[in-house]
Design a protein around this motif. Sequence first.
Motif, PDB file in Angstrom:
ATOM      1  N   LEU A  87      36.949  25.871   8.369  1.00  0.00           N
ATOM      2  CA  LEU A  87      38.270  25.266   8.297  1.00  0.00           C
ATOM      3  C   LEU A  87      38.932  25.351   9.662  1.00  0.00           C
ATOM      4  O   LEU A  87      38.670  26.282  10.425  1.00  0.00           O
ATOM      5  N   ALA A  88      39.818  24.400   9.948  1.00  0.00           N
ATOM      6  CA  ALA A  88      40.503  24.403  11.245  1.00  0.00           C
ATOM      7  C   ALA A  88      41.934  23.916  11.093  1.00  0.00           C
ATOM      8  O   ALA A  88      42.214  23.009  10.303  1.00  0.00           O
ATOM      9  N   CYS A  89      42.819  24.533  11.869  1.00  0.00           N
ATOM     10  CA  CYS A  89      44.177  24.020  12.003  1.00  0.00           C
ATOM     11  C   CYS A  89      44.113  22.917  13.071  1.00  0.00           C
ATOM     12  O   CYS A  89      43.068  22.702  13.694  1.00  0.00           O
ATOM     13  N   ASP A  90      45.226  22.229  13.286  1.00  0.00           N
ATOM     14  CA  ASP A  90      45.239  21.169  14.310  1.00  0.00           C
ATOM     15  C   ASP A  90      44.903  21.724  15.692  1.00  0.00           C
ATOM     16  O   ASP A  90      44.177  21.104  16.458  1.00  0.00           O
ATOM     17  N   GLU A  91      45.397  22.916  16.001  1.00  0.00           N
ATOM     18  CA  GLU A  91      45.185  23.509  17.328  1.00  0.00           C
ATOM     19  C   GLU A  91      43.727  23.843  17.608  1.00  0.00           C
ATOM     20  O   GLU A  91      43.261  23.714  18.732  1.00  0.00           O
ATOM     21  N   SER A 140      34.978  22.213  16.645  1.00  0.00           N
ATOM     22  CA  SER A 140      34.084  21.042  16.624  1.00  0.00           C
ATOM     23  C   SER A 140      33.128  21.076  17.802  1.00  0.00           C
ATOM     24  O   SER A 140      31.932  20.790  17.657  1.00  0.00           O
ATOM     25  N   GLN A 141      33.634  21.423  18.986  1.00  0.00           N
ATOM     26  CA  GLN A 141      32.773  21.507  20.166  1.00  0.00           C
ATOM     27  C   GLN A 141      31.738  22.612  20.013  1.00  0.00           C
ATOM     28  O   GLN A 141      30.580  22.444  20.388  1.00  0.00           O
ATOM     29  N   ILE A 157      43.065  29.061   5.321  1.00  0.00           N
ATOM     30  CA  ILE A 157      43.488  29.290   6.704  1.00  0.00           C
ATOM     31  C   ILE A 157      42.376  28.911   7.670  1.00  0.00           C
ATOM     32  O   ILE A 157      41.206  28.836   7.308  1.00  0.00           O
ATOM     33  N   CYS A 158      42.765  28.711   8.904  1.00  0.00           N
ATOM     34  CA  CYS A 158      41.852  28.331   9.976  1.00  0.00           C
ATOM     35  C   CYS A 158      40.775  29.394  10.170  1.00  0.00           C
ATOM     36  O   CYS A 158      41.031  30.598  10.059  1.00  0.00           O
ATOM     37  N   ALA A 202      44.946  25.711   7.234  1.00  0.00           N
ATOM     38  CA  ALA A 202      43.886  24.764   7.595  1.00  0.00           C
ATOM     39  C   ALA A 202      44.321  23.340   7.292  1.00  0.00           C
ATOM     40  O   ALA A 202      44.999  23.085   6.292  1.00  0.00           O
ATOM     41  N   VAL A 203      43.931  22.436   8.159  1.00  0.00           N
ATOM     42  CA  VAL A 203      44.214  21.012   8.001  1.00  0.00           C
ATOM     43  C   VAL A 203      42.907  20.229   7.946  1.00  0.00           C
ATOM     44  O   VAL A 203      42.839  19.162   7.358  1.00  0.00           O
TER      45      VAL A 203
END
Length: 93
Positions: free
Chosen positions: A41-45, A51-52, A10-11, A20-21
């Motif tokens: 991990l991160a989802c698309d949203e 990242s920032q 998961i995100c 997570a994607v």
Amino acid sequence: MVPDDPATPICSAKGCRAAAVWVLAWNNPKLHTPERRKTWLACDEHREHLSQFLGVRGFLKDVVRLEEWEPADEAPHPGGPAAGQGEGSAADR
């Protein structure tokens, strides 16, 4: 959306339960050797936000789709910055 399978990654964003994607590979040069990679991990949203967060600190090294990620020694870490991980917990050192 909550993943049906508890083994589904998961995100890492606080409160997010989406699958997570993305894998965000990072390194805190004050704590880690140059080749070491920690992961969130991160989802698309939440990919851009996480990242920032890492990028402005100079920690972000790579962003890779989860299915393309080839981990070395470390599994993706479920704790993101808002989950109390910030620049790294004691477990990250």
